[in-house]
Scaffold this motif. Structure first.
Motif, PDB file in Angstrom:
ATOM      1  N   PRO A  28     -50.880  39.721  70.505  1.00 50.32           N
ATOM      2  CA  PRO A  28     -50.721  39.736  71.962  1.00 50.32           C
ATOM      3  C   PRO A  28     -52.034  39.975  72.712  1.00 50.32           C
ATOM      4  CG  PRO A  28     -49.034  41.086  70.888  1.00 50.32           C
ATOM      5  CD  PRO A  28     -50.022  40.716  69.833  1.00 50.32           C
ATOM      6  N   GLY A  29     -52.955  40.736  72.113  1.00 52.89           N
ATOM      7  CA  GLY A  29     -54.197  41.082  72.795  1.00 52.89           C
ATOM      8  C   GLY A  29     -55.117  39.895  73.016  1.00 52.89           C
ATOM      9  N   LEU A  30     -54.844  38.784  72.344  1.00 51.60           N
ATOM     10  CA  LEU A  30     -55.670  37.600  72.592  1.00 51.60           C
ATOM     11  C   LEU A  30     -55.482  37.089  74.005  1.00 51.60           C
ATOM     12  CD1 LEU A  30     -55.080  35.763  69.206  1.00 51.60           C
ATOM     13  CD2 LEU A  30     -57.210  36.873  69.959  1.00 51.60           C
ATOM     14  N   ARG A  31     -54.302  37.315  74.567  1.00 48.47           N
ATOM     15  CA  ARG A  31     -53.983  36.797  75.907  1.00 48.47           C
ATOM     16  C   ARG A  31     -54.291  35.299  75.980  1.00 48.47           C
ATOM     17  NH1 ARG A  31     -50.402  38.426  78.056  1.00 48.47           N
ATOM     18  NH2 ARG A  31     -49.929  38.721  75.898  1.00 48.47           N
ATOM     19  N   LEU A  32     -53.662  34.568  75.087  1.00 44.06           N
ATOM     20  CA  LEU A  32     -53.866  33.121  75.039  1.00 44.06           C
ATOM     21  C   LEU A  32     -52.539  32.427  74.789  1.00 44.06           C
ATOM     22  CD1 LEU A  32     -56.416  31.191  75.125  1.00 44.06           C
ATOM     23  CD2 LEU A  32     -55.985  30.854  72.698  1.00 44.06           C
ATOM     24  N   GLY A  33     -52.315  31.383  75.549  1.00 40.58           N
ATOM     25  CA  GLY A  33     -51.123  30.581  75.375  1.00 40.58           C
ATOM     26  C   GLY A  33     -51.365  29.187  75.904  1.00 40.58           C
ATOM     27  N   TRP A  34     -50.280  28.462  76.133  1.00 37.53           N
ATOM     28  CA  TRP A  34     -50.421  27.103  76.641  1.00 37.53           C
ATOM     29  C   TRP A  34     -49.227  26.748  77.513  1.00 37.53           C
ATOM     30  CZ3 TRP A  34     -49.413  28.488  71.601  1.00 37.53           C
ATOM     31  CH2 TRP A  34     -48.147  28.135  71.084  1.00 37.53           C
ATOM     32  N   ALA A  35     -49.472  25.854  78.454  1.00 36.52           N
ATOM     33  CA  ALA A  35     -48.396  25.197  79.189  1.00 36.52           C
ATOM     34  C   ALA A  35     -48.292  23.792  78.622  1.00 36.52           C
ATOM     35  CB  ALA A  35     -48.704  25.163  80.674  1.00 36.52           C
ATOM     36  N   HIS A  36     -47.052  23.296  78.513  1.00 41.44           N
ATOM     37  CA  HIS A  36     -46.782  22.014  77.859  1.00 41.44           C
ATOM     38  C   HIS A  36     -45.777  21.290  78.741  1.00 41.44           C
ATOM     39  CE1 HIS A  36     -44.431  20.123  74.197  1.00 41.44           C
ATOM     40  NE2 HIS A  36     -45.144  19.217  74.813  1.00 41.44           N
ATOM     41  N   ALA A  37     -46.218  20.186  79.320  1.00 44.27           N
ATOM     42  CA  ALA A  37     -45.374  19.456  80.258  1.00 44.27           C
ATOM     43  C   ALA A  37     -45.959  18.065  80.461  1.00 44.27           C
ATOM     44  CB  ALA A  37     -45.298  20.190  81.601  1.00 44.27           C
ATOM     45  N   GLU A  38     -45.228  17.227  81.179  1.00 39.25           N
ATOM     46  CA  GLU A  38     -45.775  15.928  81.562  1.00 39.25           C
ATOM     47  C   GLU A  38     -47.083  16.146  82.326  1.00 39.25           C
ATOM     48  OE1 GLU A  38     -44.889  12.498  81.129  1.00 39.25           O
ATOM     49  OE2 GLU A  38     -44.003  13.610  79.459  1.00 39.25           O
ATOM     50  N   PRO A  39     -48.064  15.252  82.110  1.00 37.35           N
ATOM     51  CA  PRO A  39     -49.381  15.447  82.730  1.00 37.35           C
ATOM     52  C   PRO A  39     -49.326  15.685  84.240  1.00 37.35           C
ATOM     53  CG  PRO A  39     -49.523  13.737  81.069  1.00 37.35           C
ATOM     54  CD  PRO A  39     -48.068  14.132  81.153  1.00 37.35           C
ATOM     55  N   LYS A  40     -48.349  15.102  84.936  1.00 39.44           N
ATOM     56  CA  LYS A  40     -48.350  15.320  86.387  1.00 39.44           C
ATOM     57  C   LYS A  40     -47.988  16.767  86.746  1.00 39.44           C
ATOM     58  CE  LYS A  40     -43.799  13.760  88.031  1.00 39.44           C
ATOM     59  NZ  LYS A  40     -43.097  12.733  88.821  1.00 39.44           N
ATOM     60  N   LEU A  41     -47.179  17.422  85.925  1.00 40.82           N
ATOM     61  CA  LEU A  41     -46.908  18.851  86.167  1.00 40.82           C
ATOM     62  C   LEU A  41     -48.115  19.704  85.773  1.00 40.82           C
ATOM     63  CD1 LEU A  41     -43.210  19.341  84.950  1.00 40.82           C
ATOM     64  CD2 LEU A  41     -44.047  19.068  87.291  1.00 40.82           C
ATOM     65  N   ILE A  42     -48.736  19.341  84.659  1.00 43.83           N
ATOM     66  CA  ILE A  42     -49.942  20.061  84.211  1.00 43.83           C
ATOM     67  C   ILE A  42     -51.022  19.964  85.297  1.00 43.83           C
ATOM     68  CG2 ILE A  42     -51.832  19.960  82.515  1.00 43.83           C
ATOM     69  CD1 ILE A  42     -49.286  21.226  81.393  1.00 43.83           C
ATOM     70  N   GLU A  43     -51.189  18.768  85.834  1.00 46.27           N
ATOM     71  CA  GLU A  43     -52.179  18.553  86.894  1.00 46.27           C
ATOM     72  C   GLU A  43     -51.873  19.457  88.094  1.00 46.27           C
ATOM     73  OE1 GLU A  43     -54.811  16.660  87.610  1.00 46.27           O
ATOM     74  OE2 GLU A  43     -54.773  16.502  89.809  1.00 46.27           O
ATOM     75  N   ARG A  44     -50.586  19.528  88.450  1.00 46.14           N
ATOM     76  CA  ARG A  44     -50.229  20.343  89.616  1.00 46.14           C
ATOM     77  C   ARG A  44     -50.536  21.822  89.353  1.00 46.14           C
ATOM     78  NH1 ARG A  44     -44.273  20.305  92.192  1.00 46.14           N
ATOM     79  NH2 ARG A  44     -44.700  22.085  93.550  1.00 46.14           N
ATOM     80  N   LEU A  45     -50.200  22.283  88.163  1.00 48.63           N
ATOM     81  CA  LEU A  45     -50.493  23.675  87.818  1.00 48.63           C
ATOM     82  C   LEU A  45     -52.001  23.932  87.860  1.00 48.63           C
ATOM     83  CD1 LEU A  45     -49.423  26.424  86.864  1.00 48.63           C
ATOM     84  CD2 LEU A  45     -49.359  25.532  84.524  1.00 48.63           C
ATOM     85  N   SER A  46     -52.766  22.953  87.425  1.00 51.17           N
ATOM     86  CA  SER A  46     -54.228  23.123  87.353  1.00 51.17           C
ATOM     87  C   SER A  46     -54.874  23.149  88.728  1.00 51.17           C
ATOM     88  CB  SER A  46     -54.842  22.009  86.515  1.00 51.17           C
ATOM     89  OG  SER A  46     -54.975  20.824  87.288  1.00 51.17           O
TER      90      SER A  46
END
Lengths: 390, 390
Positions: free
Chosen positions: A242-260
């Motif tokens: 847990p201390g790494l504080r690393l994960g990922w979001a996984h979605a269609e590129p248009k949602l990823i783009e919006r999050l970014s």
């Protein structure tokens, strides 16, 4: 062995400066949804850091990072996930996050207007609501049963006029119930999302941690089929630490783009690029795969030990044997209030059902985690629970 | 030398998979508020990682971290800051953050209701507004002059009925103007905050980067005097490397406590404990102090080279020579629209004044950064600016 424990055999414990939650010796805290200290692969993380940083790596990893994350890391992660999920994941569908607790905050700001409503499984991960509330969102609960979210109840809520910005689900080995969302229900949920224009935020830290011989459960994303209704959040917290504080979001590129487009990413660049660079090494070296195999063996045996002890010592307990994840959700005699039980306990901790509830009354349930303690400690924990009840 | 550059001497450049902003060879991008690649201490970060992780460290650094951060790290940081600021900083006033871009998001959620107003210096850091907007806040601007925020204008805004949740300031070597908030104004701002019940969020990444012989400028916290009106955000981004995504919040413990109640911290624990553990080593070994001394020498010389070149090649330019920080704010002839100028440029980039503006018209200004390029490159950049103007 039980005698030895009772006689003072030291239990797994943790404490000191680094930890959020200490587990003092003598108490068995079945509330801890954390890996055992002995399963935290510090030496390997150290070796990976040495290879990537001390060994003449690219200093630009210390610069503001590419907003979605290093494309080569995303490529390696996509290959690893495709294997762990049993269905294809593309690098373009991935963005690096600083773990799911952080990602839920940025997702809330991006996909829900302040004051909006989130619908969550009831019961759910007991600390997720706090993230939503910190983002100014209100939370409604829809019951979950052994096949996942109750879609009839969700439709009823939608028909009553509730317009969720998103529905928050934990499709695989749910926290706290361990339930898995049936594929038919998953597809129907995506169809509902399309019809009622909401997003499905899937919290998926446990997918790779399955303990039966079934095929990989996969991600909620396998049911999205390009409709951009699913945003899946994954994490290394339950796999590496847990201390790494690393994960990922996984979605269609248009949602990823919006999050970014979130202001924090535009300003600060990628979340945690140095840690991603270190973890990259553990993926490409094959360590992550081997480590997850080890976790499956260890946690699977612990889940079996816990459920066998429950059958033996708390025969009235109702539960589904966990097929994956970290938790076993146990219904005690309906006359029992598990919060009152916890108040009386001196050598045992657990999460009372009411803490996981959103709107339901779940006072007679308890969430028991089997990730932190060894098998004989879990057995002793169940004995203590049995003594407490009787 | 200029002839050599014009003849193709390679300029400092960066590109590739890791970076948010590439600087292609041949273009001088004076918009880059980043350290030069050559100043990123990857080898030292690698050595620190090796010492802390590979050398038999405590695996619990990989567990969910203590919410405020490792108290020993906070102690070391407090000692370092007390020295860098020239006034005492206590460990209890510090909380670890994942850098200021991230911290501003969590601060916004904690200290401002959605829809609330933030008052910001005008001009200000051009990417901060995006963070506030992502948090659902609206931003009003109050002019900044060479002595910092214009408090008469702020009082006028307050009198007009604007009730800011917080006032966002960059007191030391402001981005983009380089201005420093005069101590008398700082004290008056705290008094105003008390009278009108708002928080002062001070963004302070540059305090240690002073290039004159003055005493340390110190933090806005020196003017708080226990009133819990100031929340200062610091960062290692400008000192060690932006990719670390590590910083700190510095405030009275009751404000730190409130920030630490954010749902993300309650769920995920401390921000970036592994990176904090690595940076801890660079503080205790003395590397950070030595490195900042080097940065002061390098950046100070660069600031001088930039301003000398401006005096020589753009004699009509109006600017205050930077006494610290990363930026020089340059007023061009008032007939010049710096955005139109940028559109015409082929071998030069900079941040046009309008991008830094909140409500003011600042079309004839440009923000020039001197952190990324070497002295001769800065001189060549100014020559290009002069040619572009003429």
């Amino acid at each position: 062995l039980a005698a030895l424990i009772a006689g003072g055999l030291p239990l797994t414990s943790q404490g000191g400066r680094f930890v959020q939650t200490s587990a003092p010796p003598g108490v068995i805290n079945l509330g801890l949804g954390q890996p055992s200290p002995g399963l935290l692969p510090l030496a390997e993380i150290g070796r990976a850091a040495q290879a990537q940083l001390a060994g003449g790596g690219d200093p630009l990893v210390l610069q503001y990072g590419a907003v979605l994350g290093d494309p080569e890391f995303r490529g390696s992660l996509a290959r690893w996930l495709s294997d762990a999920y049993g269905h294809p994941v593309a690098a373009e569908q991935l963005m690096v996050t600083a773990g799911t607790s952080s990602a839920l905050s940025f997702v809330s700001q991006t996909f829900a207007a302040p004051g909006a409503t989130v619908v969550s499984e009831d019961p759910t991960y007991f600390l997720a609501n706090g993230v939503f509330q910190s983002a100014g969102l209100s939370v409604r609960g829809v019951p979950i049963d052994e096949h996942g979210l109750d879609l009839v109840a969700l439709e009823r809520l939608l028909a009553s006029g509730v317009r969720p910005a998103f529905v928050y689900v934990i499709p695989a080995y749910q926290n706290p119930t361990g339930a898995c969302l049936q594929p038919e229900r998953a597809r129907e949920l995506v169809a509902l999302a399309d019809r009622h224009d909401f997003l499905i935020v899937a919290d998926e830290p446990y997918v790779a941690l399955r303990y039966d011989d079934s095929a990989p459960f996969g991600s909620m994303m396998r049911h999205d089929e390009g409709r951009a209704r699913v945003l899946s959040l994954g994490s290394f917290s339950k796999l590496l630490g847990p201390g790494l504080r690393l994960g990922w979001a996984h979605a269609e590129p248009k949602l990823i783009e919006r999050l970014s487009l979130h202001g924090t990413l535009r300003s600060g660049g990628c979340f945690n690029p140095v840690i991603a660079n270190i973890v990259h090494h553990t993926i490409d070296s094959g360590f992550l795969t081997a480590h997850v195999e080890q976790l499956r063996a260890v946690f699977g045996a612990r889940a079996s030990a816990l459920t066998a002890a429950l059958r033996e010592h708390v025969p009235s307990a109702r539960f589904e044997p966990p097929r994956g994840g970290y938790f076993c959700w146990v219904g005690l005699d309906e006359s029992i209030d598990s919060e009152a039980l916890l108040d009386r306990a001196t050598d045992l901790r657990f999460i009372p059902g009411r803490r996981c509830a959103v709107e339901r009354a779940l006072a007679s349930f308890v969430r028991l985690s089997f990730s932190f303690y060894e098998e004989h400690e879990l057995v002793e924990g169940v004995r203590r629970l049995a003594r407490l009840i009787s």
